[in-house]
Every structure is written in structure tokens, then in C-alpha cells.
Design an enzyme around this catalytic site. Sequence first.
Site, PDB file in Angstrom:
ATOM      1  N   ASN A 244       4.656  -1.523   6.188  1.00  0.00           N
ATOM      2  CA  ASN A 244       6.018  -1.493   5.610  1.00  0.00           C
ATOM      3  C   ASN A 244       6.984  -0.719   6.499  1.00  0.00           C
ATOM      4  OD1 ASN A 244       4.605   0.846   4.972  1.00  0.00           O
ATOM      5  ND2 ASN A 244       5.734   1.223   3.084  1.00  0.00           N
TER       6      ASN A 244
ATOM      7  N   HIS B 270      -5.405   3.760  -3.143  1.00  0.00           N
ATOM      8  CA  HIS B 270      -4.937   4.918  -3.926  1.00  0.00           C
ATOM      9  C   HIS B 270      -5.101   4.760  -5.443  1.00  0.00           C
ATOM     10  CE1 HIS B 270      -1.455   2.366  -3.533  1.00  0.00           C
ATOM     11  NE2 HIS B 270      -0.920   2.982  -2.509  1.00  0.00           N
TER      12      HIS B 270
ATOM     13  N   HIS C   8      -2.030  -2.649  -2.792  1.00  0.00           N
ATOM     14  CA  HIS C   8      -1.294  -1.694  -3.623  1.00  0.00           C
ATOM     15  C   HIS C   8      -1.216  -2.339  -4.998  1.00  0.00           C
ATOM     16  CE1 HIS C   8       2.029   1.393  -4.206  1.00  0.00           C
ATOM     17  NE2 HIS C   8       1.990   0.726  -5.337  1.00  0.00           N
TER      18      HIS C   8
ATOM     19  N   HIS D  11       1.319   5.982   6.990  1.00  0.00           N
ATOM     20  CA  HIS D  11       2.580   5.318   7.349  1.00  0.00           C
ATOM     21  C   HIS D  11       3.181   6.120   8.498  1.00  0.00           C
ATOM     22  CE1 HIS D  11       2.721   3.035   3.468  1.00  0.00           C
ATOM     23  NE2 HIS D  11       2.066   4.100   3.035  1.00  0.00           N
TER      24      HIS D  11
ATOM     25  N   HIS E 233       8.732  11.442   4.404  1.00  0.00           N
ATOM     26  CA  HIS E 233      10.167  11.250   4.181  1.00  0.00           C
ATOM     27  C   HIS E 233      10.813  12.604   4.457  1.00  0.00           C
ATOM     28  CE1 HIS E 233       9.597   7.330   2.255  1.00  0.00           C
ATOM     29  NE2 HIS E 233       8.653   7.865   1.517  1.00  0.00           N
TER      30      HIS E 233
ATOM     31  N   ASP F 202      -2.633   8.369   2.375  1.00  0.00           N
ATOM     32  CA  ASP F 202      -1.334   7.737   2.131  1.00  0.00           C
ATOM     33  C   ASP F 202      -0.217   8.592   2.728  1.00  0.00           C
ATOM     34  OD1 ASP F 202       0.608   5.995   1.374  1.00  0.00           O
ATOM     35  OD2 ASP F 202       0.391   6.283  -0.772  1.00  0.00           O
TER      36      ASP F 202
ATOM     37  N   ARG G 153       5.827   4.961  10.408  1.00  0.00           N
ATOM     38  CA  ARG G 153       7.288   4.721  10.382  1.00  0.00           C
ATOM     39  C   ARG G 153       7.872   4.113  11.644  1.00  0.00           C
ATOM     40  NH1 ARG G 153       6.974   4.869   5.091  1.00  0.00           N
ATOM     41  NH2 ARG G 153       7.019   6.930   4.148  1.00  0.00           N
TER      42      ARG G 153
HETATM   43  O1  DOR Z   1       4.352   6.734  -2.272  1.00  0.00           O
HETATM   44  C1  DOR Z   1       4.282   5.811  -1.491  1.00  0.00           C
HETATM   45  N1  DOR Z   1       4.932   5.837  -0.314  1.00  0.00           N
HETATM   46  N2  DOR Z   1       3.556   4.742  -1.832  1.00  0.00           N
HETATM   47  C2  DOR Z   1       3.608   3.600  -1.114  1.00  0.00           C
HETATM   48  O2  DOR Z   1       3.011   2.624  -1.514  1.00  0.00           O
HETATM   49  C3  DOR Z   1       4.432   3.510   0.103  1.00  0.00           C
HETATM   50  C4  DOR Z   1       4.686   4.852   0.679  1.00  0.00           C
HETATM   51  C5  DOR Z   1       5.786   4.851   1.713  1.00  0.00           C
HETATM   52  O3  DOR Z   1       5.743   4.010   2.619  1.00  0.00           O
HETATM   53  O4  DOR Z   1       6.668   5.696   1.648  1.00  0.00           O
END
Ligand code: DOR
Length: 445
Positions: free
Chosen positions: A96, A234, A181, A64, A309, A305, A66
Site C-alpha cells: 500500500n 494481525h 487483511h 510498511h 506515521h 505491522d 512507505r
Molecule cells: O494500522 C494499520 N496501518 N493497518 C494497516 O492495515 C495498514 C497500516 C498502514 O499502512 O499504515
Amino acid sequence: MSQTFDLIVKGGTVVNQDGMGLADIGIVAGRIAAIGDLKTASAGETINAKGLHILPGVTDSQTHMREPGNEHKEDFETGGRAAVLGGVTSVFEMPNTAPPTTTPDAVADKVRRARHRMQCDFAFYGGATTENVDLLPEIERQPGCCGIKVFMGSSTGTLLVATDEDVARVLGAINRRAAFHSEDENRLVERKPLALEGHVETHPVWRDAEAAVLCTKRLLRLARHAGKRIHVLHISTADEIPLLAAAKDIATAETTPQHLTLAAPECYERLGTYAQMNPPIRAAEHRTGIWAGVAAGIIDVLGSDHAPHTREEKDKVYPNTPSGMPGVQTLVPIMLDHVNAGRLTLQRFVDLTSAGPQRIFGMARKGRIAVGYDADLTVVDMNAKRTIKNDWIATRAGWTPFDGVEVKGWPIGTIIRGRRVMWNDEITGPANGEPIVFVEALPKV
Ligand code: DOR
């Protein structure tokens, strides 16, 4: 007459479909042109790889990044630097974002943004929703698209296709292998009260093994009914391994270095919400079961994955904390340490991170050290002992769950289409990332 190459990687131990042995690799115009004894050849640049292992470039098929929308966590520049510092040559990126990648234009926008801003090569998943099913075949054919991603359970962001009927509509519309997922949304909603405030150790109680198992059972049934291939992302439970073993005609599967390395309750005691991800890290017997799936060849690929954050977000009180941990930079060293500990062979690592993604997603010219293929190489020192530290981590989030972990085995160099982009923990050139080409969506030229 002696041959001339742009680059020769000399004297390393090459690990590929031929086994493992000393060989030089000659590269012309970004592609592998010769493999063997090239001592009489000349080259513009020679890299001495004596004592090092040369792997086909590592693809991290779940990240991801972002961008767009959450660049305070990561963007294509910071995420791409993290990838190549960790020895990763290609990444697949998840839909996402904000906005989510749910139209052909949104995929094209990501390709435009990432091109020559990412250090590594890249591809994007299109996201399925209950509203965009008609667009999915076009999204799948978009240059730089690695397929469709379906969230059957809610995670970060708003993407969700929860019911059997809607999943069947998605499967009916698509032609390529889609990635899932797999956590049962109904069960997640029902059990949410079990996520106790301030108690992240209840994360795998709320999102329990049964939520994953139930969903994977439903998904396998729906895929078989539709006659479609699927990829289950995952894998987090021992119980899904036999289900997947019984469905190898239709299903491929991924697990993550986190699920192979961490275990509850210890990870929650030590890392708190920094160990929170979806699907969760579970008790050690699940980890043991997933390793058995790796050993038996049931798991096809590893994805990190990579889900950055910020610390500020992770420092809130559970369950108001986001799920996910950075991982693209630590995938290679963590897994090489597992190789050195005897948990898998270096050849199996290559199978999981190069040959596996190539086979499953049909990356054109990538995933093998063979003449004619892109010269994507991950150069590793199997004897280097290092300690993973937050200050080595290039992701904007600036942390890793593996801070302070000592590993044996380290990525020394990253070579992408014949250009050395990382050597000895330094980025050595400008960002030159290009979209990956897929054989199921070849451009007409
Ligand atoms: O832990 C996760 N974080 N699982 C996910 O499916 C999405 C991901 C995220 O985008 O932060």
C-alpha cells in the site's frame, strides 16, 4: 588439519531445531558451514558470544516501508536501519505504497530501490485489486516477491478487494499463499458513524471484533471452496482463534506484539491516537485469547505491522488520524520481555519469527541455524535490562508506542549472510540488503 572460517560466533547458546545448547557457529561465504565445538578452528573474525543466545535471524513478515510515495514517513534506508537495530534480519513489505505495488514492474522497482540501500534482506508483497487479477500469477513469480496481499477492509491507502466474488477471483488466479487483511468492508462502512470525533477510544467500537470475525469466516469459506492456502494477518480477536484452529489445513495466522502487549481502554487513555491501528487494539479479554492461540500453536508467526506515521499526522483529531504504529525495531525486545515474564519460551519465539515464516512462505536457505543456510543470526542478551526510548528509534517517524517501557532481554547483534551489521546498538557496516529467494519462485540459472 584445522578448519578455517570467515567468521566464528563463539561460545553462545544456540537456539534452533536441535533445542538449546552451547555451540560455536562457523561461517564461510555468508553461509553456515559448521555448528559445534570449533575451538581448534581459525577464522578471519571471531565474535565472542559468551553469555548470549544465538537465534536464527528474525523475519518480520509484515512491515510498511512507505517507499515509493510517502518517504516523509519512512524509506528503505531508515526502515532497514530500524530493522537491524532491533535484531531483525529480513522484512516482508506491504504493497500500500504510492503508487501501490500492483504490477510486476512495481515489484521490480521496489527490489531495485531496496537493494544495498536496506541494511536487512527483504521481500515485497504484490497488492491485489479488482483490476489486476490477471497479473497476479506473474507478480507472484517476480524475484523478491513473498506473495499477494489482499485488503478485504479499507485501511491506509487505496487497495481493496471487498466482495466474495472478487476475493474468489483472486484466490482462483493465484498459486502461492496469499496474505489477508481481514475486516469486513460493509460492516466498516456501516459503522463508520460510531467513530466519534476526538475520541480514539471509539476506534475498536467502529472497527469492532465482529467486523474481523465476519470477514475471517467469509475468507475461510472462500479459501476452502477455492482449495487455496491463506495467511490471516494481525489477528486481533479472541473469537478468531477457534475459527483458525478448525482450519489449520488451509490457514496460517499472524498476530503482532502490539496486540499481545497493549489493551483497551488503557492504551487509548495513555497513548491516544498513537495506539490507533487496523485492526484495532481491543479489550484485555481479546489479548488473553490471542495469547491462548500462541500457547496452543494456532498462531504461526509474529509480524510487527511496522506502520510509521509522523507525529504531525498522529496529532490530528481522530478519526482524521492515520492508523498504524512503528514496530520493526521493538518486536524483538518486547517479545523477549514476554519470554522473560514466562508468557512463551525462547524456542516458541524462534518458531514464530524464524521457523514460522520459513515454513509458511518458503524462504530459501533462511529461518534455521543449519549447515548450508544463510548465516542470518539474531544475537540476544536475555539478562539485559533496558528502557525503550524514542531516541533509540531509527524509523523516520521517530517514535514508538513503547517509549519508556522497561524490558528484560535485548538484541545485541544482527548478523546477515555472515556480516555483522549491528552490534551493541551501533550499525557496523554499509547496507548490503538483498532480495529473499523463495522456493516457489526459484530463479533459473
Ligand atoms: O494500522 C494499520 N496501518 N493497518 C494497516 O492495515 C495498514 C497500516 C498502514 O499502512 O499504515
